[in-house]
Design a protein around this motif. Structure first.
Motif, mmCIF file in Angstrom:
data_model
loop_
_atom_site.group_PDB
_atom_site.id
_atom_site.type_symbol
_atom_site.label_atom_id
_atom_site.label_comp_id
_atom_site.label_asym_id
_atom_site.label_seq_id
_atom_site.Cartn_x
_atom_site.Cartn_y
_atom_site.Cartn_z
ATOM 1 N N ARG A 524 68.721 -27.069 5.812
ATOM 2 C CA ARG A 524 67.653 -26.802 6.778
ATOM 3 C C ARG A 524 66.631 -27.928 6.789
ATOM 4 N NH1 ARG A 524 65.815 -20.993 4.828
ATOM 5 N NH2 ARG A 524 63.845 -21.846 5.615
ATOM 6 N N LYS A 525 66.107 -28.233 7.987
ATOM 7 C CA LYS A 525 65.150 -29.326 8.127
ATOM 8 C C LYS A 525 63.814 -29.024 7.469
ATOM 9 C CE LYS A 525 67.105 -31.291 12.364
ATOM 10 N NZ LYS A 525 66.847 -31.666 13.780
ATOM 11 N N ASP A 526 63.496 -27.732 7.326
ATOM 12 C CA ASP A 526 62.203 -27.377 6.729
ATOM 13 C C ASP A 526 62.280 -27.228 5.215
ATOM 14 O OD1 ASP A 526 63.807 -25.071 6.915
ATOM 15 O OD2 ASP A 526 62.041 -23.766 6.838
ATOM 16 N N ILE A 527 63.442 -27.570 4.637
ATOM 17 C CA ILE A 527 63.642 -27.438 3.192
ATOM 18 C C ILE A 527 63.746 -28.831 2.574
ATOM 19 C CG2 ILE A 527 65.224 -26.684 1.383
ATOM 20 C CD1 ILE A 527 63.862 -24.359 2.639
ATOM 21 N N ARG A 528 62.988 -29.047 1.509
ATOM 22 C CA ARG A 528 63.118 -30.298 0.737
ATOM 23 C C ARG A 528 63.791 -29.983 -0.593
ATOM 24 N NH1 ARG A 528 62.254 -35.463 0.066
ATOM 25 N NH2 ARG A 528 61.433 -36.346 -1.868
ATOM 26 N N PHE A 529 64.865 -30.700 -0.859
ATOM 27 C CA PHE A 529 65.699 -30.510 -2.043
ATOM 28 C C PHE A 529 65.269 -31.469 -3.146
ATOM 29 C CE2 PHE A 529 69.963 -31.598 -4.066
ATOM 30 C CZ PHE A 529 70.088 -30.411 -4.766
ATOM 31 N N VAL A 530 65.348 -31.035 -4.401
ATOM 32 C CA VAL A 530 65.179 -31.949 -5.544
ATOM 33 C C VAL A 530 66.507 -32.012 -6.270
ATOM 34 C CG1 VAL A 530 64.176 -30.081 -6.945
ATOM 35 C CG2 VAL A 530 63.935 -32.460 -7.682
ATOM 36 N N ASN A 531 67.055 -33.222 -6.396
ATOM 37 C CA ASN A 531 68.397 -33.430 -6.940
ATOM 38 C C ASN A 531 68.316 -33.834 -8.413
ATOM 39 O OD1 ASN A 531 71.178 -33.605 -6.927
ATOM 40 N ND2 ASN A 531 71.286 -35.139 -5.305
ATOM 41 N N GLY A 566 65.844 -34.870 0.734
ATOM 42 C CA GLY A 566 65.589 -34.901 -0.697
ATOM 43 C C GLY A 566 66.818 -35.150 -1.543
ATOM 44 N N TYR A 567 67.970 -35.412 -0.930
ATOM 45 C CA TYR A 567 69.172 -35.654 -1.728
ATOM 46 C C TYR A 567 68.964 -36.814 -2.698
ATOM 47 C CZ TYR A 567 74.001 -36.645 -3.035
ATOM 48 O OH TYR A 567 75.152 -36.866 -3.759
ATOM 49 N N ARG A 568 68.172 -37.808 -2.264
ATOM 50 C CA ARG A 568 67.903 -38.963 -3.130
ATOM 51 C C ARG A 568 66.663 -38.776 -3.992
ATOM 52 N NH1 ARG A 568 69.966 -41.498 1.550
ATOM 53 N NH2 ARG A 568 71.810 -42.776 1.148
ATOM 54 N N TYR A 569 66.039 -37.624 -3.935
ATOM 55 C CA TYR A 569 64.916 -37.319 -4.824
ATOM 56 C C TYR A 569 65.514 -36.821 -6.130
ATOM 57 C CZ TYR A 569 60.746 -34.777 -6.536
ATOM 58 O OH TYR A 569 59.706 -34.297 -7.292
ATOM 59 N N GLU A 570 65.677 -37.717 -7.099
ATOM 60 C CA GLU A 570 66.406 -37.423 -8.326
ATOM 61 C C GLU A 570 65.462 -37.324 -9.521
ATOM 62 O OE1 GLU A 570 69.335 -40.432 -8.869
ATOM 63 O OE2 GLU A 570 70.252 -40.143 -6.889
ATOM 64 N N VAL A 577 63.307 -30.573 -12.397
ATOM 65 C CA VAL A 577 63.631 -29.847 -11.159
ATOM 66 C C VAL A 577 62.660 -28.689 -10.957
ATOM 67 C CG1 VAL A 577 65.361 -28.404 -10.007
ATOM 68 C CG2 VAL A 577 66.069 -30.482 -11.206
ATOM 69 N N ALA A 578 62.501 -27.871 -12.015
ATOM 70 C CA ALA A 578 61.636 -26.695 -11.918
ATOM 71 C C ALA A 578 60.185 -27.091 -11.645
ATOM 72 C CB ALA A 578 61.727 -25.872 -13.207
ATOM 73 N N ALA A 579 59.725 -28.164 -12.286
ATOM 74 C CA ALA A 579 58.346 -28.621 -12.087
ATOM 75 C C ALA A 579 58.132 -29.100 -10.656
ATOM 76 C CB ALA A 579 58.013 -29.738 -13.069
ATOM 77 N N ALA A 580 59.109 -29.807 -10.087
ATOM 78 C CA ALA A 580 58.990 -30.305 -8.718
ATOM 79 C C ALA A 580 58.840 -29.154 -7.729
ATOM 80 C CB ALA A 580 60.211 -31.153 -8.361
ATOM 81 N N ILE A 581 59.560 -28.062 -7.973
ATOM 82 C CA ILE A 581 59.474 -26.893 -7.085
ATOM 83 C C ILE A 581 58.148 -26.166 -7.291
ATOM 84 C CG2 ILE A 581 60.517 -24.668 -6.501
ATOM 85 C CD1 ILE A 581 63.219 -25.914 -7.490
ATOM 86 N N ALA A 582 57.802 -25.930 -8.551
ATOM 87 C CA ALA A 582 56.570 -25.193 -8.865
ATOM 88 C C ALA A 582 55.336 -25.926 -8.378
ATOM 89 C CB ALA A 582 56.479 -24.954 -10.370
ATOM 90 N N GLN A 583 55.363 -27.262 -8.396
ATOM 91 C CA GLN A 583 54.204 -28.061 -8.006
ATOM 92 C C GLN A 583 54.236 -28.484 -6.547
ATOM 93 O OE1 GLN A 583 54.061 -31.191 -10.962
ATOM 94 N NE2 GLN A 583 53.701 -29.750 -12.637
ATOM 95 N N GLY A 584 55.233 -28.002 -5.781
ATOM 96 C CA GLY A 584 55.232 -28.172 -4.342
ATOM 97 C C GLY A 584 55.834 -29.450 -3.808
ATOM 98 N N ARG A 585 56.436 -30.288 -4.655
ATOM 99 C CA ARG A 585 57.059 -31.513 -4.155
ATOM 100 C C ARG A 585 58.443 -31.249 -3.575
ATOM 101 N NH1 ARG A 585 54.917 -32.520 -8.874
ATOM 102 N NH2 ARG A 585 56.919 -32.525 -9.969
ATOM 103 N N ASP A 587 61.273 -27.698 -2.373
ATOM 104 C CA ASP A 587 61.380 -26.261 -2.093
ATOM 105 C C ASP A 587 62.532 -25.607 -2.839
ATOM 106 O OD1 ASP A 587 59.294 -26.310 -0.013
ATOM 107 O OD2 ASP A 587 60.764 -27.495 1.096
ATOM 108 N N ILE A 588 63.533 -26.417 -3.221
ATOM 109 C CA ILE A 588 64.757 -25.846 -3.760
ATOM 110 C C ILE A 588 65.435 -26.858 -4.667
ATOM 111 C CG2 ILE A 588 66.192 -26.641 -1.837
ATOM 112 C CD1 ILE A 588 67.697 -24.013 -1.935
ATOM 113 N N GLY A 589 66.156 -26.373 -5.691
ATOM 114 C CA GLY A 589 66.872 -27.266 -6.586
ATOM 115 C C GLY A 589 67.755 -26.483 -7.534
ATOM 116 N N VAL A 590 68.652 -27.191 -8.216
ATOM 117 C CA VAL A 590 69.563 -26.584 -9.180
ATOM 118 C C VAL A 590 69.091 -26.930 -10.590
ATOM 119 C CG1 VAL A 590 71.929 -26.494 -10.050
ATOM 120 C CG2 VAL A 590 71.500 -26.701 -7.588
ATOM 121 N N CYS A 591 68.879 -25.907 -11.409
ATOM 122 C CA CYS A 591 68.467 -26.121 -12.803
ATOM 123 C C CYS A 591 69.032 -24.981 -13.645
ATOM 124 C CB CYS A 591 66.943 -26.184 -12.926
ATOM 125 S SG CYS A 591 66.079 -24.656 -12.454
#
Length: 660
Positions: A524-531, A566-570, A577-585, A587-591
């Motif tokens: 989705r375009k409104d979702i930023r992923f942390v890889n 965010g595919y390249r946000y590694e 991963v969890a910190a990036a989501i919790a701190q708003g950088r 929206d979603i990630g695998v941990c």
């Protein structure tokens, strides 16, 4: 032109450590002279009475390691001197502030060293490779890779991780780590009187609440406790913000009573680096810049009343390296001591390429292999704090060499006197230290996270004893065993032992504000992923899922990942991963489930991954501590610890050899 450019001091002439000492000798400063208490620092030399668990991640947020411009990787693809790329500047982020800026393709944000990484930034282009056109535009002359010049949250120490076990004798290293984690209470003569100051708008005193964008001050505790080893009178003033007039007043007052003033931070050439300006006002700068990496931004001055001022860099590893190899020898000379640093000779564990013209300091683990002492470098950021308790020594790589070949003899300054019987290097897991500690083995092992694949290579070379791994094979859909079966050298040198399992989850913010229901939502375009970082077992699993998704949607893998914001946000750890989501950088990630729980995230379970152990055959035969570890894995008490930890489960055949 930058209106403040005239206030900057560029490093026109760098000098070596030896030349810096010689300059001070010629100034008549290095000669004997004549000659009070704080809380955490009083702990030096005492025995720790409790296990210390990390109450925060370190670093606690993603931060820039350089002055420059934060960009998306795709925005600067192909950029070089002949093909510069112009970007729109959205604003700037200073050290110590929480950014409200977010960038997109074609945009950049000016960011200071140590400042928090805003949403959208995937890498930071160093200032040297840019040219500011006006308030809105910057030209970039170099591309970046994902994560370049960024230190990610939790990449150094994971929240909840056992950091220092009960029974440890506290030294300057342990004290610095405690301070960096915000732990205030634990405790500790006379030659030159030394006054120590920490500088920085981002710093918070240990024991106080940690605000977003801030970090606990550790350097003040590190430098002061290190100097106490010399049994001299050391005063730690505390934190002074990046305010020239405030710092000037503190230093002027200190010079009335103290012989030496030592600062940390603010020694570079940025607009907010005020130390060299204050030193210039109270005396004369004799050295500004050393031929070192890390540690170049070091300032030495002589005050108008003949006192010595030394400004050390702000990042912990830079500060401790320069303190040990420059500050301590200087003070020993002023004390009248003839003692010198004692180095050991060791063979370097892998080939290193470096810049000519600068001496490199590299943290290493020392191990004896076939009668030879090997120095095994491990990756770090100079902003890391755990390096102070993980490294056995600092390797000094000569300034006149650009390549140090594997097996060459190098000088190493020992850091630890702890008797280490075994080395575990490989994939990071937060439960591993707890297992070792509960079984009484933690103080017998050196445990360092370097990634699964790096651990495999060190096992194959015979440099380490155990390598924890979780490497996913897409073809067979299994962890670890396929890799082992395909590698003849690995089978010759080692065997694979069953470990335990960790549950991977798809994590998102509490309350699920984006209404995430499946993995497919990352498109989705409104979702930023942390890889996760390339080379990690979790990244292999993520790419496996994405390939299956691409097949389902009838598109290529490369086309699919281009659609993922965010595919390249590694980041390099599950906590990151969890910190990036919790701190708003993001929206979603695998941990792992444990990291999601620690950060109070919602999540959808995905699968269980196998965290197994490659064991060196030679080490198993020759080291009792390695056999003891395998026996511990098979014990019912350790199985209970694993099964009682949310997101973990013990395999039925844990501790058994599953491939050889």
């Amino acid at each position: 032109m930058d209106p403040n450019a005239v206030d900057r001091r560029i490093f026109h002439r760098l000098v070596s450590l030896e030349e810096a000492i010689h300059i001070l000798e010629s100034e008549g400063i290095l000669k004997p002279i004549d000659i009070d208490e704080v809380d955490l620092l009083e702990s030096y030399g005492r025995i720790l009475a409790e296990d210390i668990y990390a109450p925060i991640d370190y670093p606690p947020f993603d931060r820039s390691e350089v002055d420059g411009y934060g960009v998306m990787v795709k925005s600067v693809e192909g950029a070089d001197e002949l093909n510069p790329i112009e970007l729109t500047v959205k604003g700037s982020v200073k050290v110590g502030e929480s950014p409200s800026i977010a960038i997109d393709l074609g945009e950049a944000v000016e960011i200071a060293t140590g400042a928090m990484i805003p949403r959208g930034v995937e890498g930071v282009v160093m200032e040297e490779y840019t040219e500011r056109i006006d308030n809105r535009k910057v030209v970039v002359y170099r591309s970046v890779y994902a994560g370049e010049n960024i230190a990610y949250a939790g990449s150094d120490i994971a929240i909840g991780e056992l950091v220092i076990p009960r029974g440890t004798t506290l030294t300057y290293s342990e004290i610095a780590v405690l301070a960096a984690l915000g732990i205030r209470r634990v405790k500790v003569f006379k030659s030159p009187k030394v006054f120590v100051i920490s500088t920085g708008n981002e710093l918070i005193e240990p024991g106080k609440s940690l605000d977003i964008g801030k970090i606990y001050d550790s350097n003040g505790y590190l430098i002061t406790s290190l100097l106490k080893m010399l049994n001299i009178d050391v005063k730690f003033y505390g934190i002074v913000k990046d305010d020239e007039e405030e710092l000037y007043k503190v230093i002027v007052d200190a010079l009335k009573e103290y012989d030496i003033v030592v600062t940390s931070g603010g020694t570079s050439a940025g607009l907010e680096d005020v130390v060299y300006r204050v030193f210039s006002r109270v005396g004369r700068i004799v050295v500004h810049g050393l031929k070192l990496k890390p540690g170049k931004p070091t300032v030495i001055a002589v005050s108008n009343n003949g006192k010595l001022l030394i400004g050390l860099p702000g990042f912990p590893f830079s500060a401790v390296s320069n303190a040990l190899l420059l500050l301590i020898p200087i003070i020993k000379k002023i004390m009248g001591s003839s003692d010198q640093n004692i180095f050991v000779k060791a063979k370097i564990g892998n080939k290193i390429r470096k810049d000519i013209g600068r001496k490199w300091f590299v943290p290493v683990v020392l191990n004896k292999v076939a009668g030879e002492v090997y120095a095994i470098p491990f990756s770090y950021s100079s902003g890391n704090i755990s390096v102070l308790i993980k490294a056995d020594g600092i390797a000094l790589l000569p300034e006149n060499r650009d390549v140090i070949d594997e097996g060459e003899y190098i000088d190493v300054l020992p850091l630890s006197n702890r008797a280490i019987e075994g080395i575990i290097m490989g994939s990071h897991d937060i439960l591993l230290n707890e297992i070792l500690n509960r079984s009484g083995l933690l103080n017998r092992f050196r445990v360092i996270s370097i990634g699964s694949y790096n651990g495999v290579e060190l096992i194959k070379k015979g440099y380490i004893d155990i390598a924890p791994i979780h490497i996913f094979d897409e073809t067979e859909g299994l962890y670890n065993i396929p890799l082992f079966k395909k590698d003849e050298v690995l089978r010759e040198k080692a065997f694979l032992v069953r470990g335990y399992e960790r549950r991977l989850v798809l994590a998102f913010r509490p309350g699920n504000p984006k209404n995430i229901t499946s993995f497919e939502d990352i498109l989705r375009k409104d979702i930023r992923f942390v890889n996760r970082n390339r080379g990690s077992g979790t990244r292999a699993y993520i790419d496996y899922i994405l390939r299956k998704l691409a097949e389902k949607l009838g598109v290529s893998f490369s086309d699919l990942v281009r659609r993922i914001n965010g595919y390249r946000y590694e980041v390099s750890t599950h906590s990151g991963v969890a910190a990036a989501i919790a701190q708003g950088r993001a929206d979603i990630g695998v941990c792992i489930e444990y990291a999601a729980i620690i950060y109070n995230l919602n999540y959808i379970p995905l699968s269980w991954e196998s965290y197994d152990f490659i064991v060196s055959k030679d080490s198993y035969k020759s080291k009792g501590v390695v056999k003891a570890f395998l026996n511990v894995l098979r014990s019912s008490s350790i199985k209970d610890i694993i099964n009682s930890t949310k997101g973990y489960r013990a395999s039925e055949d844990i501790g058994e050899i599953i491939c050889c």
